[in-house]
Design a protein around this motif. Structure first.
Motif, PDB file in Angstrom:
ATOM      1  N   MET A  55       0.835  -1.192   0.000  1.00 26.16           N
ATOM      2  CA  MET A  55       0.000   0.000   0.000  1.00 26.16           C
ATOM      3  C   MET A  55       0.876   1.251   0.000  1.00 26.16           C
ATOM      4  O   MET A  55       2.074   1.180   0.316  1.00 26.16           O
ATOM      5  CB  MET A  55      -0.936   0.008   1.205  1.00 26.16           C
ATOM      6  CG  MET A  55      -0.260   0.201   2.562  1.00 26.16           C
ATOM      7  SD  MET A  55      -1.419   0.711   3.843  1.00 26.16           S
ATOM      8  CE  MET A  55      -1.919   2.331   3.249  1.00 26.16           C
ATOM      9  N   LEU A  56       0.275   2.375  -0.330  1.00 16.30           N
ATOM     10  CA  LEU A  56       1.002   3.649  -0.394  1.00 16.30           C
ATOM     11  C   LEU A  56       0.130   4.785   0.125  1.00 16.30           C
ATOM     12  O   LEU A  56      -1.092   4.763  -0.044  1.00 16.30           O
ATOM     13  CB  LEU A  56       1.403   3.968  -1.840  1.00 16.30           C
ATOM     14  CG  LEU A  56       2.382   3.040  -2.556  1.00 16.30           C
ATOM     15  CD1 LEU A  56       2.403   3.362  -4.039  1.00 16.30           C
ATOM     16  CD2 LEU A  56       3.773   3.178  -1.954  1.00 16.30           C
ATOM     17  N   ILE A  57       0.776   5.753   0.752  1.00 18.27           N
ATOM     18  CA  ILE A  57       0.118   7.022   1.074  1.00 18.27           C
ATOM     19  C   ILE A  57       0.696   8.075   0.138  1.00 18.27           C
ATOM     20  O   ILE A  57       1.889   8.366   0.191  1.00 18.27           O
ATOM     21  CB  ILE A  57       0.344   7.429   2.540  1.00 18.27           C
ATOM     22  CG1 ILE A  57      -0.415   6.496   3.471  1.00 18.27           C
ATOM     23  CG2 ILE A  57      -0.119   8.859   2.778  1.00 18.27           C
ATOM     24  CD1 ILE A  57      -0.420   6.930   4.922  1.00 18.27           C
TER      25      ILE A  57
ATOM     26  N   THR B  89      -3.149   4.241  -2.009  1.00 20.30           N
ATOM     27  CA  THR B  89      -3.314   3.080  -2.873  1.00 20.30           C
ATOM     28  C   THR B  89      -3.348   1.828  -2.006  1.00 20.30           C
ATOM     29  O   THR B  89      -2.435   1.594  -1.209  1.00 20.30           O
ATOM     30  CB  THR B  89      -2.168   2.957  -3.900  1.00 20.30           C
ATOM     31  OG1 THR B  89      -2.264   4.041  -4.841  1.00 20.30           O
ATOM     32  CG2 THR B  89      -2.269   1.646  -4.674  1.00 20.30           C
ATOM     33  N   PHE B  90      -4.409   1.060  -2.120  1.00 22.56           N
ATOM     34  CA  PHE B  90      -4.486  -0.262  -1.492  1.00 22.56           C
ATOM     35  C   PHE B  90      -5.479  -1.091  -2.303  1.00 22.56           C
ATOM     36  O   PHE B  90      -6.337  -0.564  -3.011  1.00 22.56           O
ATOM     37  CB  PHE B  90      -4.892  -0.181  -0.022  1.00 22.56           C
ATOM     38  CG  PHE B  90      -6.157   0.578   0.257  1.00 22.56           C
ATOM     39  CD1 PHE B  90      -7.404  -0.028   0.149  1.00 22.56           C
ATOM     40  CD2 PHE B  90      -6.109   1.913   0.639  1.00 22.56           C
ATOM     41  CE1 PHE B  90      -8.562   0.664   0.408  1.00 22.56           C
ATOM     42  CE2 PHE B  90      -7.267   2.620   0.901  1.00 22.56           C
ATOM     43  CZ  PHE B  90      -8.505   1.996   0.789  1.00 22.56           C
TER      44      PHE B  90
ATOM     45  N   GLU C 257      -8.286  -4.729   6.495  1.00 23.88           N
ATOM     46  CA  GLU C 257      -7.760  -5.913   5.816  1.00 23.88           C
ATOM     47  C   GLU C 257      -6.886  -5.549   4.613  1.00 23.88           C
ATOM     48  O   GLU C 257      -6.078  -6.356   4.161  1.00 23.88           O
ATOM     49  CB  GLU C 257      -8.913  -6.809   5.354  1.00 23.88           C
ATOM     50  CG  GLU C 257      -9.550  -7.618   6.484  1.00 23.88           C
ATOM     51  CD  GLU C 257     -10.781  -8.380   6.033  1.00 23.88           C
ATOM     52  OE1 GLU C 257     -11.267  -8.100   4.901  1.00 23.88           O
ATOM     53  OE2 GLU C 257     -11.255  -9.239   6.786  1.00 23.88           O
ATOM     54  N   GLN C 258      -7.040  -4.330   4.115  1.00 21.76           N
ATOM     55  CA  GLN C 258      -6.311  -3.912   2.918  1.00 21.76           C
ATOM     56  C   GLN C 258      -5.165  -2.953   3.212  1.00 21.76           C
ATOM     57  O   GLN C 258      -4.430  -2.568   2.303  1.00 21.76           O
ATOM     58  CB  GLN C 258      -7.278  -3.238   1.936  1.00 21.76           C
ATOM     59  CG  GLN C 258      -8.441  -4.108   1.518  1.00 21.76           C
ATOM     60  CD  GLN C 258      -9.383  -3.395   0.571  1.00 21.76           C
ATOM     61  OE1 GLN C 258      -9.132  -3.319  -0.628  1.00 21.76           O
ATOM     62  NE2 GLN C 258     -10.466  -2.858   1.109  1.00 21.76           N
TER      63      GLN C 258
ATOM     64  N   ILE D 236       0.864  -7.800   2.424  1.00 22.24           N
ATOM     65  CA  ILE D 236       0.719  -6.388   2.052  1.00 22.24           C
ATOM     66  C   ILE D 236       2.046  -5.683   2.289  1.00 22.24           C
ATOM     67  O   ILE D 236       2.668  -5.859   3.338  1.00 22.24           O
ATOM     68  CB  ILE D 236      -0.373  -5.696   2.899  1.00 22.24           C
ATOM     69  CG1 ILE D 236      -1.727  -6.368   2.697  1.00 22.24           C
ATOM     70  CG2 ILE D 236      -0.468  -4.210   2.549  1.00 22.24           C
ATOM     71  CD1 ILE D 236      -2.803  -5.851   3.634  1.00 22.24           C
ATOM     72  N   LYS D 237       2.480  -4.882   1.320  1.00 28.78           N
ATOM     73  CA  LYS D 237       3.635  -4.020   1.563  1.00 28.78           C
ATOM     74  C   LYS D 237       3.197  -2.900   2.497  1.00 28.78           C
ATOM     75  O   LYS D 237       2.303  -2.126   2.165  1.00 28.78           O
ATOM     76  CB  LYS D 237       4.166  -3.441   0.251  1.00 28.78           C
ATOM     77  CG  LYS D 237       4.895  -4.442  -0.627  1.00 28.78           C
ATOM     78  CD  LYS D 237       5.482  -3.759  -1.847  1.00 28.78           C
ATOM     79  CE  LYS D 237       6.252  -4.753  -2.707  1.00 28.78           C
ATOM     80  NZ  LYS D 237       6.847  -4.089  -3.903  1.00 28.78           N
TER      81      LYS D 237
END
Length: 375
Positions: free
Chosen positions: A1-3, A74-75, A108-109, A312-313
């Motif tokens: 995921m990303l912020i 992003t997830f 969960e994501q 998940i990253k």
């Protein structure tokens, strides 16, 4: 995921402004007290939906009723607009303008792993803080475990209230709590042992091969019931049924003592855990340097175990702890971070950071709650 970005409103001392981040490495520098940690905490909130430190009220600017965080993230392989509004105990989360049916659908994501200065002391402080640390890690490792923890705490509180009754507890009612209390206590204990086994194996490897220390590191559980083991083999299925039977037996055995003490004396709320180096307790025999290296190894192990289990990253938050290490150890720690987006803070940027980021580094300077990108 990303912020990708965040806009804080009424959150601690942060100024309302949009910050856009690098997808790889982000460094926030500035003098102490300017808001570096507050920025990381806002990121923690928008991902984990809970406070990293203090209470909700601590996060709200003076004179305000609540705070709001807006973020592009992003997830689940898609980009989303996320908004979190917190007022008192009420939390309103929206993803692309719509509230998820369940909080867990969002959690969960997403995944955040963090390392703050106070975490360096977790092995040296009171057992309650270590229990909180491992329970939060269990809830991140297996999300439904949060419901187990809430149920256990609720049953413990109700049971203690009954034991504190002015004229003594109603024995029949007290006995009716045995089965549900033992079940939830066994699940908490089993989850802790299971996770400590996975963490211990990885911590030892990172401590010796990654950070370069010569000791054998091990994590051990310290149960209040001697029949419960101090460790279990990594990868073995949790033995919840056995722990359930042990709690049932001991609740009956300790009934009279609990009535006299007017509190619950049986359960994982009385347990502890710790680390040994070559068989010796870190908090009793470890030097400051050994404790520091041990905690870095433990947190790096936690990062990797959570990442691998969840698939998940994560977003990695590291708040002003790199200065605790010398240059060679800083390089090793940076190399050992799991793949993902990283946020680090310090008064001054460590020289090793530029090499680690491979040119994909966003540098922000924080002053009086305002972060300005300078590179």
């Amino acid at each position: 995921m990303l912020i990708h970005s965040i806009i804080p409103l009424n959150f601690r001392n942060l100024e309302k402004s949009r910050l856009d981040f690098s997808e790889h490495a982000n460094f926030i520098s500035g003098r102490n007290g300017q808001g570096k940690t507050n920025l990381l905490e806002s990121l923690y909130w928008i991902i984990a939906l809970r406070a990293k430190r203090g209470t909700v009220q601590d996060c709200i600017q003076t004179g305000r009723n609540g705070f709001r965080l807006e973020s592009d993230m992003t997830f689940g392989e898609l980009k989303h607009s996320v908004s979190l509004t917190v007022e008192g105990r009420a939390k309103k989360l929206t993803v692309d303008g719509t509230a998820p049916k369940r909080k867990r659908d969002y959690l969960e994501q997403t995944l955040v792993v963090d390392f703050f200065p106070e975490d360096l002391l977790i092995l040296l402080l009171e057992p309650a803080l270590r229990r909180r640390f491992i329970d939060l890690a269990c809830a991140q490792y297996y999300l439904p475990h949060e419901d187990v923890l809430m149920r256990f705490k609720r049953l413990l509180e109700q049971r203690n209230k009954l034991l504190r009754a002015e004229n003594g507890p109603d024995i029949a009612v007290l006995e009716s709590y045995d089965k549900p209390y033992a079940e939830s206590a066994a699940m908490v204990t089993s989850a802790r042992l299971h996770l400590l086994a996975a963490l211990g194996e990885r911590t030892d490897k990172i401590f010796r091969e990654g950070i370069g220390e010569s000791y054998d590191a091990a994590l051990k559980y310290m149960p209040s019931l001697h029949e419960i083991p101090s460790s279990v083999p990594s990868g073995n299925p949790p033995d919840t049924a056995t722990y359930n039977d042990l709690y049932m037996e001991n609740l009956k055995r300790m009934r009279k003592r609990e009535i006299e003490a007017r509190r619950t004396l049986v359960g994982p709320h009385r347990d502890d855990w710790g680390m040994t180096l070559n068989g010796k307790e870190v908090r009793s025999f470890g030097s400051r340097g050994e404790v520091r290296s041990a905690m870095f190894a433990l947190h790096l192990a936690r990062f990797h175990v959570l990442t691998e289990n969840r698939g998940i990253k994560p977003v990695v938050l590291i708040d002003d702890v790199m200065s605790e290490l010398d240059s060679s150890r800083r390089v090793r720690v940076l190399e050992l971070l799991p793949p993902g987006q990283v946020f680090l803070t310090a008064c001054d940027p460590p020289p090793e950071l530029a090499k680690f980021a491979n040119g994909e580094l966003a540098h922000f300077v924080m002053e009086k709650g305002k972060a300005t990108r300078v590179a």
